[in-house]
Design an enzyme around this catalytic site. Structure first.
Site, mmCIF file in Angstrom:
data_model
loop_
_atom_site.group_PDB
_atom_site.id
_atom_site.type_symbol
_atom_site.label_atom_id
_atom_site.label_comp_id
_atom_site.label_asym_id
_atom_site.label_seq_id
_atom_site.Cartn_x
_atom_site.Cartn_y
_atom_site.Cartn_z
ATOM 1 N NE ARG A 63 19.501 -30.195 17.960
ATOM 2 C CZ ARG A 63 20.647 -30.332 17.386
ATOM 3 N NH1 ARG A 63 20.576 -30.251 16.135
ATOM 4 N NH2 ARG A 63 21.718 -30.783 18.293
ATOM 5 C CG ASP A 64 21.917 -34.111 16.378
ATOM 6 O OD1 ASP A 64 21.712 -33.643 15.290
ATOM 7 O OD2 ASP A 64 23.052 -34.199 17.095
ATOM 8 C CG HIS A 92 26.798 -33.843 20.574
ATOM 9 N ND1 HIS A 92 25.275 -33.764 20.713
ATOM 10 C CD2 HIS A 92 26.666 -34.289 19.262
ATOM 11 C CE1 HIS A 92 24.614 -33.841 19.683
ATOM 12 N NE2 HIS A 92 25.398 -34.149 18.622
ATOM 13 C CG HIS A 120 27.127 -37.276 15.272
ATOM 14 N ND1 HIS A 120 26.213 -37.124 14.366
ATOM 15 C CD2 HIS A 120 26.846 -36.246 16.276
ATOM 16 C CE1 HIS A 120 25.320 -36.091 14.861
ATOM 17 N NE2 HIS A 120 25.890 -35.578 16.022
ATOM 18 C CB CYS A 168 26.566 -34.164 10.214
ATOM 19 S SG CYS A 168 27.331 -32.765 10.417
ATOM 20 C CG ASN A 227 23.339 -37.716 17.799
ATOM 21 O OD1 ASN A 227 24.022 -36.864 18.149
ATOM 22 N ND2 ASN A 227 22.171 -37.322 16.852
#
Ligand code: ZN
Length: 304
Positions: free
Chosen positions: A15-16, A207, A209, A240, A249
């Protein structure tokens, strides 16, 4: 050091990671990666999101992924949603876990949605109720609780009031997401200590990064404060959209490698994970932010 004996790692690369790639992965490639992650031992995977396919074309096939993988027991597959349409898609494809998100930045939220973050979270109530009626678990994420490009430092009180807004709508699993890569270890330690003491009923996720190389130090600081659940992304994919130069990430193989070397159990087979991350890098066809993919494991250096 105060360290846990085991941690849970959620793979968010599908996803990210993929939503920040210009290349759109085939559904078959995603399925192969997801089944590979499960075989490597991941028990929590963020498979995709139910956003408008026009806005996020990389995630348009998330429904299909759930339909194909739902039957697998013992693995939590979650998806990011933003509205009622998202929860309806979750119901239709058999997804059992969704995640909502709000920005901790008041200025960001006011400029985009003309609402405070608390008002945004209060507006999630209907979505949460629909999900719960259908047996779907809901978690909530707060992005940029450690600092935002709009106002810089984030006061602890403003993060607490967003946590309370989530609790008011019945969400007790909350992720603190440093999407801007602005967190530093002492701040992470004090925020995590404070949050756990004040809201012991909450199941916390962190979470990070690795935008400024601080993700691993932040994970260590969070573990010292008692946090045992972390997100990471294969090959270190991610970004982002609001932060110039934001890298990915923290890489899953870097995190699992550190845990292995420290004797902290993850349940993940690092060799299988490295093979998968190599495959990911091959598909995206550019260099990514992963130390282990560059240097290999420490163990592999030792001469026999
Ligand atoms: Zn992220």
């Amino acid at each position: 050091m105060n360290l846990p004996s085991k941690v849970t790692i959620c793979e968010v690369g599908l996803r990210d990671g993929l939503q920040n790639e210009t290349k759109i992965f085939q559904t078959s490639e995603k399925l192969e990666l997801a089944t590979g992650l499960i075989a490597a031992g991941f028990k929590v995977i963020e498979l995709g999101s139910f956003m408008s396919p026009k806005a996020v074309p990389q995630m348009a096939d998330t429904d299909k992924l759930f339909q194909d993988l739902n039957h697998i027991d013992g693995v939590e597959l979650r998806a990011l949603i933003a509205n009622k349409k998202g929860v309806e898609r979750a119901i239709n494809c058999g997804c059992r876990k969704v995640k909502l998100n709000v920005s901790a930045s008041r200025q960001h939220n006011l400029a985009n949605l003309n609402m405070t973050p608390e008002e945004s979270v209060a507006g999630f109530e209907e979505i949460v109720n629909i999900a719960l009626q259908h047996g779907i678990e809901v978690s909530g994420s707060i992005s940029m609780p450690f600092g935002s490009p709009w106002e810089g430092d984030m006061p602890l009180e403003s993060v607490q009031s967003i946590v309370e807004a989530y609790l008011n709508v019945g969400v007790t699993e909350i992720s603190l997401s440093d999407a801007s890569g602005m967190a530093v270890p002492n701040q992470v330690y004090s925020m995590c200590s404070n949050m756990q003491e004040r809201y012991p009923q909450v199941k916390w996720w962190l979470h990070f990064h690795n935008t400024r190389g601080m993700a691993m130090a932040n994970i260590l600081a969070a573990m010292q404060a008692g946090i045992t659940q972390f997100d990471s992304s294969f090959a270190g994919l991610g970004g982002c959209p609001f932060v110039p130069g934001a890298t990915g990430n923290v890489s899953s193989e870097d995190v699992v490698h550190m845990m292995d070397e420290m004797g902290i159990e993850t349940g993940i087979d690092i060799e299988k994970l490295i093979e998968l991350s190599k495959k990911v890098r091959q598909i995206v066809d550019h260099d990514t932010d992963s130390y282990i993919l560059k240097a290999g494991r420490s163990k592999d250096l030792i001469r026999k």
